[in-house]
Design an enzyme around this catalytic site. Structure first.
Site, short mmCIF file in Angstrom:
data_model
loop_
_atom_site.label_atom_id
_atom_site.label_comp_id
_atom_site.label_asym_id
_atom_site.label_seq_id
_atom_site.Cartn_x
_atom_site.Cartn_y
_atom_site.Cartn_z
N GLU A 1 6.48 -13.89 74.62
CA GLU A 1 7.56 -15.13 75.16
C GLU A 1 7.14 -15.69 76.59
O GLU A 1 7.64 -16.74 76.79
CB GLU A 1 9.05 -14.53 74.91
CG GLU A 1 9.57 -13.86 76.07
CD GLU A 1 10.84 -13.59 75.84
OE1 GLU A 1 11.39 -13.07 74.95
OE2 GLU A 1 11.58 -13.33 77.16
N ARG B 1 14.48 -6.87 73.70
CA ARG B 1 13.00 -7.05 74.29
C ARG B 1 12.12 -7.34 73.32
O ARG B 1 12.04 -6.47 72.14
CB ARG B 1 12.42 -6.11 75.21
CG ARG B 1 13.18 -5.89 76.76
CD ARG B 1 12.93 -7.14 77.45
NE ARG B 1 13.65 -7.12 78.85
CZ ARG B 1 14.70 -7.68 79.01
NH1 ARG B 1 15.44 -8.24 78.35
NH2 ARG B 1 15.40 -7.55 80.32
N HIS C 1 15.39 -16.37 74.35
CA HIS C 1 16.34 -15.70 75.32
C HIS C 1 17.36 -16.07 76.03
O HIS C 1 17.60 -16.45 77.09
CB HIS C 1 15.17 -15.27 76.46
CG HIS C 1 15.15 -13.92 77.14
ND1 HIS C 1 14.19 -12.79 76.94
CD2 HIS C 1 16.36 -13.09 77.50
CE1 HIS C 1 14.77 -11.70 77.56
NE2 HIS C 1 15.98 -11.79 77.77
P1 NAD Z 1 22.28 0.22 78.70
O1 NAD Z 1 21.24 1.02 79.81
O2 NAD Z 1 23.63 0.04 78.91
O3 NAD Z 1 22.00 0.73 77.29
C1 NAD Z 1 20.73 0.91 76.66
C2 NAD Z 1 20.82 2.26 75.82
O4 NAD Z 1 19.39 2.46 75.23
C3 NAD Z 1 21.37 3.51 76.60
O5 NAD Z 1 22.34 4.06 75.58
C4 NAD Z 1 19.97 4.37 76.42
O6 NAD Z 1 20.39 5.77 76.32
C5 NAD Z 1 19.42 3.74 74.97
N1 NAD Z 1 17.89 4.42 74.90
C6 NAD Z 1 17.03 4.60 76.16
N2 NAD Z 1 16.06 5.05 75.60
C7 NAD Z 1 16.03 4.73 74.28
C8 NAD Z 1 15.08 5.16 73.12
N3 NAD Z 1 13.97 5.52 73.39
N4 NAD Z 1 15.57 5.09 71.84
C9 NAD Z 1 16.97 4.60 71.70
N5 NAD Z 1 17.68 4.53 72.65
C10 NAD Z 1 17.62 4.62 73.75
O7 NAD Z 1 21.55 -1.26 78.52
P2 NAD Z 1 22.13 -2.66 78.10
O8 NAD Z 1 22.78 -3.38 79.09
O9 NAD Z 1 23.20 -2.17 76.73
O10 NAD Z 1 21.25 -3.48 77.67
C11 NAD Z 1 20.21 -3.11 76.62
C12 NAD Z 1 18.98 -4.00 76.53
O11 NAD Z 1 19.31 -5.36 76.22
C13 NAD Z 1 18.33 -4.24 77.95
O12 NAD Z 1 17.39 -3.05 78.23
C14 NAD Z 1 17.59 -5.29 78.00
O13 NAD Z 1 16.35 -5.25 77.44
C15 NAD Z 1 18.41 -6.28 76.79
N6 NAD Z 1 19.05 -7.54 77.46
C16 NAD Z 1 18.90 -8.42 76.88
C17 NAD Z 1 19.45 -9.67 77.21
C18 NAD Z 1 19.24 -11.23 76.53
O14 NAD Z 1 19.52 -12.34 77.14
N7 NAD Z 1 18.73 -11.31 75.44
C19 NAD Z 1 20.37 -9.73 78.44
C20 NAD Z 1 20.52 -8.31 78.65
C21 NAD Z 1 20.16 -7.13 78.45
#
Ligand code: NAD
Length: 329
Positions: A259, A230, A291
């Site tokens: 964005e 994000r 994105h």
């Molecule tokens: P997920 O929930 O499987 O993993 C997120 C991880 O972040 C978890 O292990 C969690 O413990 C950790 N976390 C939470 N708070 C934290 C903190 N303060 N510091 C460090 N780590 C922390 O999520 P995911 O499916 O792996 O997705 C991750 C991120 O990717 C989503 O939150 C989303 O913002 C982003 N995303 C982007 C796109 C894109 O098209 N660019 C698509 C999907 C997801």
């Protein structure tokens, strides 16, 4: 079930129509994003289906509730754009917790390789029959250290890819995965030791501007920053200053803090008001995609399948396993 679908793009419509027809769900597609001004388009709908840059602030949520909307179906994993307190006890929120984490992880690696091997420069040169290699020197990933912040579904895929390249992987997560064999270290170690840093944690109050000007000072000179998570994880002005001072060697950005009014649209005929973004884009060592990391056939199918199932589950049983609860947020 009547669904008002906001920020609809042709690729959304083709993936959703397949499942909507099979599951007898009627969807009305709107190109516009959902916000307090457009909320009235949802009047008469049971559910709104929204994406990352729709704004579900309190004013919008209150309007939806007054108009009888019962469900907000996010077609993404993150829910930082929803005021969950405003929804509490009024409107249920469901999301797609997982859909091809490979799509995002592979995009992160694609951007990294493009950046460090100067593919974006070489592509333009050879199109113009310029076959010079001057200025295109890159570096090997093998043996380099990558810091991964967030070791969830996408972070773990990215780690596996990096290990395949022979990289040394350092991890940071607020909730480390037990017995994972991952090398968890402090954030300061990530900042100071990594040649590449990739963000895969959600945007929360805690992670907002997790990379700011104080962190830039701690980074290893020449570090490559990748953000496919994000935009607001990174203070864009601090990033720009870090690049200008040569502390940050390159940035690969699929997301950007401001964005929402730009990404997913063609604004090529307009003057870009955002000077920070314009300056970032002008840099030879910044690669920006709008994105796009999720945009694979597999991910689109997964999103449409889970979202339509979430909607069916909620309206048939009043429950959905992918509900976002305020207390878990
Ligand atoms: P997920 O929930 O499987 O993993 C997120 C991880 O972040 C978890 O292990 C969690 O413990 C950790 N976390 C939470 N708070 C934290 C903190 N303060 N510091 C460090 N780590 C922390 O999520 P995911 O499916 O792996 O997705 C991750 C991120 O990717 C989503 O939150 C989303 O913002 C982003 N995303 C982007 C796109 C894109 O098209 N660019 C698509 C999907 C997801």
């Amino acid at each position: 079930m009547r669904i008002a679908f906001f920020d609809a793009k042709p690729y959304d419509i083709s993936s959703f129509e397949k499942f909507a027809e099979e599951r007898n769900i009627k969807i009305k597609y709107y190109e516009t994003k959902l916000n307090a001004d457009t909320a009235e388009l949802a009047r008469g709908a049971d559910c709104v289906c929204v994406f990352v840059n729709d704004s579900l602030d309190k004013e919008t949520v209150d309007k939806l509730y007054d108009d009888g909307v019962k469900l907000i179906a996010l077609r993404c994993a993150g829910y930082n754009n929803v005021d969950l307190s405003a929804c509490d006890g009024k409107i249920t929120v469901v999301r797609v917790p997982a859909y091809s984490p490979y799509s995002v992880a592979e995009h992160a690696m694609a951007m990294l390789l493009t950046s460090i091997r100067r593919i974006h420069k070489a592509y333009i040169r050879t199109k113009d029959f310029n076959f010079s290699l001057n200025g295109l020197t890159g570096f090997d990933l093998h043996g380099k250290t990558v810091g991964v912040i967030g070791t969830g579904k996408i972070g773990r895929c990215f780690i596996d890819i990096c290990k395949g390249f022979g990289m040394n992987v350092l991890c940071y997560d607020k909730f480390p995965v037990k017995d994972s064999g991952l090398n968890y270290v402090s954030l300061d170690e990530i900042w100071g030791k990594s040649d590449v840093i990739s963000f895969h944690c959600p945007l929360t109050e805690e992670t907002y501007h997790i990379l700011d000007e104080t962190v830039v000072d701690k980074l290893k000179k020449g570090v490559v920053i990748i953000n496919t998570s994000r935009g607001a994880l990174i203070d864009a002005e601090a990033l720009l200053d870090g690049i200008k001072s040569r502390k940050i060697g390159a940035a690969c950005l699929d997301v950007y803090e401001e964005e929402s009014d730009l990404f997913f649209r063609d604004v090529s005929g307009h003057i870009l008001e955002d000077d920070v973004l314009a300056r970032l884009i002008s840099m030879p060592n910044v690669i920006l995609t709008s994105h796009q990391a999720f945009l694979t056939d597999e991910a689109l199918e997964g999103i449409a399948q889970t979202t339509t199932q979430n909607i069916l589950d909620y309206f048939r049983t009043g429950k959905c396993e992918n509900e976002v609860h305020l207390q878990n947020a």
